[in-house]
Each structure stands twice: as C-alpha cells, then as structure tokens.
Enzyme design. Sequence first.
Site, PDB file in Angstrom:
ATOM      1  N   SER A 163       0.827  -1.205   0.000  1.00 49.20           N
ATOM      2  CA  SER A 163       0.000   0.000   0.000  1.00 49.20           C
ATOM      3  C   SER A 163       0.860   1.252   0.000  1.00 49.20           C
ATOM      4  O   SER A 163       2.063   1.197   0.229  1.00 49.20           O
ATOM      5  CB  SER A 163      -0.922   0.009   1.213  1.00 49.20           C
ATOM      6  OG  SER A 163      -0.170   0.405   2.342  1.00 49.20           O
ATOM      7  N   LYS A 164       0.197   2.366  -0.233  1.00 51.89           N
ATOM      8  CA  LYS A 164       0.896   3.652  -0.285  1.00 51.89           C
ATOM      9  C   LYS A 164       1.611   3.928   1.024  1.00 51.89           C
ATOM     10  O   LYS A 164       2.628   4.592   1.063  1.00 51.89           O
ATOM     11  CB  LYS A 164      -0.092   4.770  -0.582  1.00 51.89           C
ATOM     12  CG  LYS A 164      -0.723   4.605  -1.951  1.00 51.89           C
ATOM     13  CD  LYS A 164      -1.510   5.809  -2.379  1.00 51.89           C
ATOM     14  CE  LYS A 164      -1.959   5.603  -3.828  1.00 51.89           C
ATOM     15  NZ  LYS A 164      -2.588   6.728  -4.427  1.00 51.89           N
ATOM     16  N   ARG A 165       1.029   3.481   2.111  1.00 45.68           N
ATOM     17  CA  ARG A 165       1.587   3.757   3.438  1.00 45.68           C
ATOM     18  C   ARG A 165       2.815   2.890   3.742  1.00 45.68           C
ATOM     19  O   ARG A 165       3.625   3.254   4.592  1.00 45.68           O
ATOM     20  CB  ARG A 165       0.542   3.499   4.532  1.00 45.68           C
ATOM     21  CG  ARG A 165      -0.619   4.418   4.439  1.00 45.68           C
ATOM     22  CD  ARG A 165      -0.560   5.512   5.508  1.00 45.68           C
ATOM     23  NE  ARG A 165      -1.329   6.661   5.078  1.00 45.68           N
ATOM     24  CZ  ARG A 165      -0.830   7.871   4.877  1.00 45.68           C
ATOM     25  NH1 ARG A 165       0.442   8.100   5.068  1.00 45.68           N
ATOM     26  NH2 ARG A 165      -1.602   8.862   4.497  1.00 45.68           N
ATOM     27  N   ASP A 166       2.910   1.729   3.093  1.00 51.13           N
ATOM     28  CA  ASP A 166       3.975   0.776   3.446  1.00 51.13           C
ATOM     29  C   ASP A 166       5.364   1.339   3.254  1.00 51.13           C
ATOM     30  O   ASP A 166       6.255   1.097   4.052  1.00 51.13           O
ATOM     31  CB  ASP A 166       3.864  -0.502   2.608  1.00 51.13           C
ATOM     32  CG  ASP A 166       2.714  -1.347   3.083  1.00 51.13           C
ATOM     33  OD1 ASP A 166       2.375  -1.241   4.267  1.00 51.13           O
ATOM     34  OD2 ASP A 166       2.157  -2.095   2.265  1.00 51.13           O
ATOM     35  N   VAL A 226       7.571   3.659  -2.268  1.00 53.50           N
ATOM     36  CA  VAL A 226       6.572   2.998  -3.134  1.00 53.50           C
ATOM     37  C   VAL A 226       6.141   3.934  -4.262  1.00 53.50           C
ATOM     38  O   VAL A 226       5.219   3.636  -5.001  1.00 53.50           O
ATOM     39  CB  VAL A 226       5.312   2.525  -2.366  1.00 53.50           C
ATOM     40  CG1 VAL A 226       5.618   1.354  -1.487  1.00 53.50           C
ATOM     41  CG2 VAL A 226       4.690   3.648  -1.573  1.00 53.50           C
TER      42      VAL A 226
END
Length: 523
Positions: free
Chosen positions: A263-266, A274
């Site tokens: 995900s974008k947050r990872d 990312v």
Amino acid sequence: MRKVRVRFAPSPTGPLHIGGVRTALYNYLFARQNGGDMILRIEDTDQTRFVPGAEDYIIEALDWLGIKFDEGVHIGGNYGPYRQSDRKPLYRQYADQLLRDGWAYYAFDRPEALDAKRKEYEAQKKTFQYDCTTRLSMENSLSLPADEVQRRIDNGEPYVVRFKFPEDMDITVHDLIRGDVTMNSRLLDDKVLFKSDGMPTYHLANIVDDHLMEVSHVIRGEEWLPSAPLHVMLYRAFGWEDTMPQFAHLPLLLKPDGNGKLSKRDGDRLGFPVFPLDWHNPETGEISSGYRERGYLPEAVVNMLALLGWNPGNDQELMTMDELIKLFSIEHISKSGAKFNVEKAKWFNHEYLQKCSDERIAEMFLPQLKEHGIKIEATESNNFQFSIFNFQFVMKVCGMMKERISFPSELWDQTHYFFVAPTEYDPKAVAKRWKPGMTTHMAKVIEILNTVPFEYDAIHQALLEDYIKGNELNMGQIMNSLRLAVVGTTVGPDMLTLVMTIGKEETIARVQRAIATIGEPQE
Ligand code: GLU
C-alpha cells in the site's frame, strides 16, 4: 493482424504508485516489442478525487524511467483529446444509445435513499446490491411508469444511468494471463455509467475511449478483474465485440512478507519508497519519498519492476530496457502476487551503478561535494589546502570506489579522505598498529616518496620489497599505520593506489602531520 495499441490510463488522484509504474512498463514493453503504439490517457471523470499536480507527476515519473509514449495527454496524437474531462461532450450519446437499446436505465434514487437501503440490509447482516433482484424496488425507469419517468426528467430531477445486467447469464472474460474467468450476472451490480453531474463514470468512459482509440490490448492491474465482465457486456451492448481488446490482468504487488497488497503507506513505514519520485501532498504538506530522490537509477527500477510478476523463462536477472523489450512475453507473467523485496531493489541499484560511467557517477556526487565545501573547478592540479579539485579527479575517485556503494548518497562516507586530510586518527587502530619505532618507519616512507620515481611499481619495490621485506619488518603494521596517516582509519582501497591518487605532496603532508600528531608511542 490488428495493430497493437495499448494505453496506460491512470487517474490523477495522487502520486503514481509503483504498481502503476509496473503496469505502464508492461504496456510499454508489449507495445515496443510488437511495433505498436503506447498511449497515455488521463482518466479524471471522478472530479471529487482530482488532485492538482498528479498528472504532471505521472508524466515526469514515466519520463524519468524511460517509458515513452506515442500519443497522449502531453504530446497529442490522432485520437485525442487524451484527458477524459476534455472528452466530456462525447460520452452522453453513448449513454443514450444504451438507454435506447434497453441496456441501461434511468435511476432517480437519492444518495440518502441508497444509504437507508444499505443500512436496512446491514441490519439484517446482508449487503445491498443494486441488481436484478432489487432494481424493481428502487426508483428507476424500470420500476416507475413511463410518463412518471418523463415527468421527472422534464422537471430536471437528478438521475444517473445504470447498466442493466441480464438476469441470469454467465459472462466470460478471456484473460491472457488467467484464461477464462466466468461470472454470473446475478453477482454483479447495475453499475452507474453516467452520473448526475453530466460526467460518465470510469466504466463507460474507459470502454468508449478504448473503442474510439482502437486499443487492442488492455493490460492493467488485477484489481480491475471484477469490473471486466461489465466491460465485456458493454462491448456487447454497443455492438463492438468484434474489436474488443484482449485483456491481461496483472498480479498484485505484495508487501515484503507477502501479507497483502503493497500500500501507499507501506513505503515510508518499512523504509523503502513505493513512489517513483518524491511526492509533496498539496493538501497536507506531507512528503512521501520516491526512488529517484533516494538515489535509485531509473534503469535499476525498471529492471526490478519488470521482474516483479514476470520472468524471462530462465534465471537471468539483469536486463536493460532493450533486452526486456525483446524478452517480454505475457505468457511468462505469473498469476500469483509478487512480493516486493527491498534487498533485491538495492542489489539492482548496486549492479547498475557498476555499469554507470565514472562521469555519470561523478555528476551524481557533485551536490554532496558542494555540501561539504569541496569546490570542483577546471584546474590543472588539485589543491588540497583550499579544497579545490578538478572533475577528472572526482571521476577517478568514483571509478575506484563505486563497487562499495549501492547508492550515490554513500559516496561521501566512502571517499571523504580523498578530498579532506584526516585530523583525527582512530584511537583503537593507533593502539593496535602505531607501535614503537613507527615514527621512524613513517619518516622512511617520506624519504622513499621523496627519492624514488612517483610510480606504483617503483614505490612498491622500494617500500614493500626493499624496506619492509628486506628488513624483515612487520608489513601489516607499517602499511596499516601508513593508512592511518593518510585516511585516519584502517579502511580504504589498495594503499598504493590511494597514494598515487592523492599524489606525492599530499601523502607526504599527511604522513608528516600524523608523525607530529600521534608522535612516538611510549613503551
Ligand atoms: N483509470 C484506471 C486506473 O486508475 C484504469 C484502469 C484500466 O486500465 O482500465 O487504474
């Protein structure tokens, strides 16, 4: 055979996720391999999710990676406009065609009524779906009398246009990666095709545009597979089945542990980007880091991404864009998700740095040198005292040290002693190496440098062979002490190469300073 035409069709809702970059890359490889066209289309029909700057970001990111387009929002072409909001007047007629032919219907349900319906279902632990089983209990042109429908339209009541799925029909999507995927229409909801704001939804605009732009292959993320039966039905409804593109749904990019979608947050949470480029969120001011700013080379990112979900059929790992274009094949795309591996990403960067010319690495190093007060000027020789060096020297240092780095940002740590003489000496190394008599040995080093020709072999013979070996002295201690004097620690490249690089005068100056600073150890 039909000309290959593919499109990358992002929605400008934020920075382009690295998974989106991979989709663009696979489209590009496929287009190039088949002598086809690659189109960049901006899908911005959902104005509520529009983010300023996102479109420019997408263009800049793909350009940085060398993913080039033949047509698109930024370069034009014969099938434009390429931004869906600029195509707005075009879609209405297609919605009307579906209404006329009975493939779609008007729906007047207000958002509050739909919410209430959803809640009513939730209370019974069910999920509401607007479909063949529920549509007649809603307010639409299938449930209301024709004159009532007309009255509402004439009165300007807001409505949407929904697709009318046949009641019990198996719909098969032929996917080039997954084979036939069949879904029954009972499971599918009557998706909105045209909104009350006069804009089409993604589904309608996407199909109309792919048709009008003569797209031959739709290569996109797996998250769109559930929408594919609707898309197949839309082609059928429009009578365009003969020229329907072929579909290929790409596997998901997974978190490094394989648990769920990347995900974008990872990225910033797990310490790797990312996004291709840094993204400055215009609303929150938050910065998400990108590969480019972290010091990744575009060719390393391309190579790494190509292998996340595809392989060339053997274990070859390093491939340039041209090789990827030759080797790429949809048959070798995997069905299962691909785990992101940050160590592998670093490995690729290291490998591609080794392939870079010394000049290119030196260029990347210049900002760091400037930060540390090092001036790079067109001088004949370097001036250590005033920190003035020429570019050839920077290139030489980069060439010598690149095998030790994975990112250009590591260059200063690995090379500072080429530019700045040490003023401190690692005390542990001093205790271990700088033994009694060392100042005499170092004075001898200076004498040798002053007398023999300043050439690698000559110094090697005079210092290592004649002086150290000839007198049966401790090679490790003397050479490591020399290194201490020149570097400040006992790490670094081959000692004599280092001496040859910084030159005779600077080496002598450093050895003299070490003798004066460390002095002769007490017994
Ligand atoms: N606009 C869609 C996206 O943002 C495109 C999906 C497709 O390629 O059909 O991913």
